[in-house]
Design an enzyme around this catalytic site. Structure first.
Site, mmCIF file in Angstrom:
data_model
loop_
_atom_site.group_PDB
_atom_site.id
_atom_site.type_symbol
_atom_site.label_atom_id
_atom_site.label_comp_id
_atom_site.label_asym_id
_atom_site.label_seq_id
_atom_site.Cartn_x
_atom_site.Cartn_y
_atom_site.Cartn_z
ATOM 1 C CG LEU A 502 46.875 32.898 31.388
ATOM 2 C CD1 LEU A 502 45.985 32.588 32.577
ATOM 3 C CD2 LEU A 502 48.121 32.038 31.411
ATOM 4 N N GLY A 505 38.935 34.586 24.783
ATOM 5 C CA GLY A 505 37.618 33.987 24.628
ATOM 6 C C GLY A 505 36.632 34.989 24.085
ATOM 7 N N GLY A 508 36.662 38.167 26.190
ATOM 8 C CA GLY A 508 37.837 39.007 26.041
ATOM 9 C C GLY A 508 39.084 38.246 26.441
ATOM 10 C CG ASP A 621 29.977 28.305 25.193
ATOM 11 O OD1 ASP A 621 29.970 27.556 24.199
ATOM 12 O OD2 ASP A 621 30.709 29.302 25.291
#
Length: 813
Positions: A502, A505, A508, A621
């Site tokens: 998909l 990031g 991983g 984040d």
């Protein structure tokens, strides 16, 4: 009597041929229809419209509509629409437009081949045109176009077969990627791409370097006009049109007067290498070699068994990590040498380049300076400028002529291979001796280790994924979290198949999976090359397993076996917000109501983290790629690997390890390492302005007038020109009064959230109240942070990233 090109036209132009013609009308009116065997011919005898049959079909057609007999009628219906009826007067097709003057409606076949339905007024405005709903043929003056503002595309559609003109699998259209390209799709999957338009040609088409495509005109990168392609030859004696055939080939057809038929010439797709991604990621296709697919230098097949059978879809992986990857991985590769670039000449431009306006000589420096390995290749074209690529390199193809010089990033060890055959021979012999010498010892040690392996795995599971995991630094004990074994996850993801991936990031790769009970999951697997590790893994488990809110993603379980560290989440079918917000096609789905609902959902999720949950959590984040969207596009905040839990009355903390993504980080955090609720408020403000504008905060990074989106917003705010900021998708159709008030309010709130000093920013509880109009009197915003010059930091240990990748740094332990 004279000659004409006859083309059956309604929803589309179909097969064309020459014939002798006499006088005939060119217009259908409410009182004049055409029956089967009758025709209309354009004014100058260029095109003919009528009914026809195909060689191996008993059906009759007008355009693409099958009629079972020869009693069909094409007329103007009572509601002013162009309609096709069968012998029973049943409507098989209608132009289906709103017509305020049906009695004066006409349908005229023009000399361009365009069938135009209009009210016959002097303005000449059309209600419907066959050129705007084409089938498989592309003729002169017809436009293939994509209007991002209106969400409308005009594209060719192939026939199902040579004897069946109904819509087939293939479509051809203009795609406004980062740089406009011509693409063919197979069942909506990318099948062929022309490479980007450089203002003169599509640089991924070999044939565009010849003069046979003279006469083509492409409009691209013009905000005032839709992207489009059309053509018109100056030589009127040439009878040529283009066809997307049922096999997905885009071919030129030219009239052969001697044979009295259309010849088939110059297919755009000629060989297997033209099929998109034929050799997978990091594979290169070369039609002059056998087999046609091989791995790029420095790469090896991901699945050797499939590769040997001629199935190259899984692509290739690196044999040696890049130096920047080794540096990020705790500096394990220090002293191995720097990365360099392999030059590959006459290459097709790879898929989805990021564009830069810098001059050729700086392309290499720009790519190399992206020290988090986000740049893996670059190329230069004088009409486009510098192009850089990150992630997997797809659609790599070797041309026999034309193309661009492509530079692939490789570790220096790969670049040095082959420079000295003596070194290779010596190394090979030495390696063989070493292998033989230690093989017995290796086998003995392996048997010893095998006995304790299962016991060790059980201990690791107990340590990380049980209720006895222990307590974190503020005494919060982790409740039991379901344990999912590695074999079950591997089965669910088809052994982490690349097709199931998909995204990627900082932690991983993330894969889509389906458990045995049919439940869909998202699997986040810690990459060995990741800058994140056990601390981030445990942090996410501890934080998110204690949180339950409709606007937070739900953690379903975890797995720790050997070196594997895996988190399993609920599956979000619409992926992340950035895949919609910054995509020129998908962003059309996000009208203002959907965007405002997303803004509200994110604000409620943050309010829960800061105030309403049992734990006070600072996310650290928050960005568009860390907001996931469910089936109804409801937002859910994800990725808590960087989050921090505050205890008691603690409101602020310091760190020497700055994590997050520049562009979203508050100034006190980026520069001084201080984070608090107000750090998340700053990130929320940036994200809010991105949602309103449809622009990335860093999209203006190289602009001389304003360093970021925040500077641009501040400039427009002071000029009283905020509507220039708002995404055109939101303004079309014209916003109602309620929407305009909400948009203005959101921009005001966004500016309040990104003020330079934390004390000036509102809390999330105040933000939620302002969004819900519970607070009507807003403070006047002060100048945002980072609006003038680039961020330079020296006070903390960090690395800057201006892309969407999470930044992680390490201090000694």
């Amino acid at each position: 009597m004279g000659k004409t090109i006859s083309c059956s036209v309604l929803l589309a132009l179909v097969s064309c041929f020459l014939l002798q013609f006499g006088a005939a009308l060119d217009t259908i009116t409410p009182s004049k229809s055409i029956k089967d065997t009758e025709v209309i011919i354009s004014q100058n005898g260029v095109f003919r419209l009528g009914f026809f049959s195909l060689a191996n079909s008993s059906n009759r057609y007008v355009g693409i509509l099958p009629l079972k007999d020869s009693s069909g009628i094409l007329n103007i219906s009572d509601d002013g629409n162009l309609a096709v009826l069968n012998g029973k007067n049943e409507i098989l097709w209608s132009s289906n437009v709103n017509n305020t003057a049906p009695s004066t409606t006409t349908a005229q076949l023009r000399d361009s081949g365009n069938l135009v339905l209009s009210n016959g007024d002097d303005a000449g405005s059309s209600l419907w045109e066959s050129f705007e709903d084409p089938s498989n043929a592309f003729i002169e003056t017809m436009e293939i176009s994509t209007d991002v503002k209106k969400g409308r595309k005009v594209e060719l559609k192939s026939w199902k077969s040579i004897d069946d003109p109904s819509d087939g699998n293939f479509s051809l259209g203009i795609e406004p990627f980062n740089i406009t390209e011509l693409v063919i799709r197979n069942n909506n999957q990318l099948y062929f791409r022309s490479g980007p338009w450089n203002g003169n040609i599509f640089i991924g088409l070999i044939l565009m370097y010849t003069d046979y495509l003279d006469g083509f005109e492409v409009v691209a990168d013009n905000p005032q006009q839709p992207d489009s392609m059309t053509y018109e030859f100056s030589n009127e004696s040439m009878l040529i049109y283009y066809e997307l055939d049922s096999q997905g080939k885009f071919v030129e057809r030219e009239w052969d007067a001697g044979k009295g038929e259309w010849s088939k010439n110059y297919p755009v797709i000629q060989i297997d290498c033209d099929v998109y991604g034929k050799c997978g990621a990091f594979g290169i296709c070369d039609s002059t070699k056998e087999p046609i697919c091989s791995c790029l230098k420095g790469f090896k097949p991901r699945n050797i068994e499939e590769w040997s059978r001629g199935n190259w879809s899984s692509g290739c992986i690196r044999t040696t990590l890049l130096q920047c990857e080794r540096d990020n991985n705790n500096g394990s590769g220090a002293g191995q040498g720097d990365d360099g670039f392999l030059e590959m000449k006459m290459m097709k431009v790879l898929a989805f380049p990021a564009r830069s306006s810098i001059i050729n000589g700086d392309c290499k420096d720009q790519c190399m300076n992206m020290k988090n390995c986000s740049c893996v290749a670059y190329a230069y074209d004088s009409g486009i400028g510098c192009m850089v690529w990150s992630g997997d390199l797809i659609d790599v193809q070797k041309f026999s002529t034309g193309g661009v010089d492509l530079y692939i990033r490789l570790p220096s060890s790969e670049l040095d291979k082959g420079k000295s055959s003596k070194i290779i021979v010596i190394t090979t012999v030495t390696a063989g001796i070493v292998v033989i010498t230690i093989s017995a010892l290796f086998l003995w040690r392996r048997m010893a280790k095998h006995k304790g392996r299962n016991k060790k795995r059980k201990q690791i599971k107990h340590q990380f994924c049980s209720e006895n995991i222990g307590e974190n630094s503020i005494g919060v004990k982790l409740q039991q979290l379901p344990i999912i074994n590695f074999e079950e996850i591997a089965t669910a993801t088809n052994n982490f198949n690349h097709a199931k991936k998909l995204g990627q990031g900082g932690f991983g790769p993330v894969y889509r999976g389906t458990l045995d009970d049919g439940k869909e999951i998202a699997v986040k697997r810690l990459s060995k090359a990741s800058g994140q590790g056990l601390e981030e893994f445990m942090n996410e488990v501890v934080v998110i397993s204690k949180l339950q809110h409709r606007n937070l993603v739900r953690l379903l379980g975890c797995c720790v076996e050997g070196e594997e560290k895996i988190l399993v989440y609920e599956y979000m079918p619409n992926k992340s917000l950035d895949t919609f917000l910054f995509d020129p096609i998908k962003q059309n789905i996000l009208d203002w109501r959907k965007r405002f609902n997303i803004i509200e959902g994110i604000s409620r999720g943050l309010l829960y983290l800061h105030k309403d949950s049992r734990l006070k959590v600072i996310h650290r984040d928050l960005k568009a790629s860390n907001v996931l969207l469910d089936q109804e596009l409801n937002p859910k905040i994800a990725d808590f690997g960087m989050a921090r839990i505050f205890g008691g009355d603690e409101n602020q903390a310091n760190t020497k390890r700055v994590v997050g993504t520049y562009g979203y980080m508050s100034p006190e955090y980026a520069i001084q390492g201080q984070f608090s609720e107000k750090s998340d408020v700053f990130s929320f403000g940036v994200l809010l302005l991105e949602i309103v504008s449809g622009r990335k905060n860093t999209s203006l990074f190289n602009n001389q007038d304003y360093f970021s989106l925040l500077g641009y917003v501040w400039k427009l705010w002071n000029e009283g020109n905020i509507w220039s900021l708002v995404d055109k998708v939101v303004l079309e159709p014209k916003s109602n009064l309620k929407n305009e008030k909400e948009i203005r309010r959101c921009i005001h709130i966004g500016l309040l959230c990104v003020q330079e000093y934390a004390t000036d920013r509102p809390t999330m509880s105040t933000v939620v109240s302002m969004l819900n109009s519970e607070i009507s009197n807003f403070n006047t915003p002060k100048q945002p942070a980072f609006t003038q010059t680039p961020l330079i930091t020296h006070d903390v240990q960090n690395r800057a990233s201006v892309n969407g990748v999470t930044l992680t740094d390490f201090d000694g332990r």
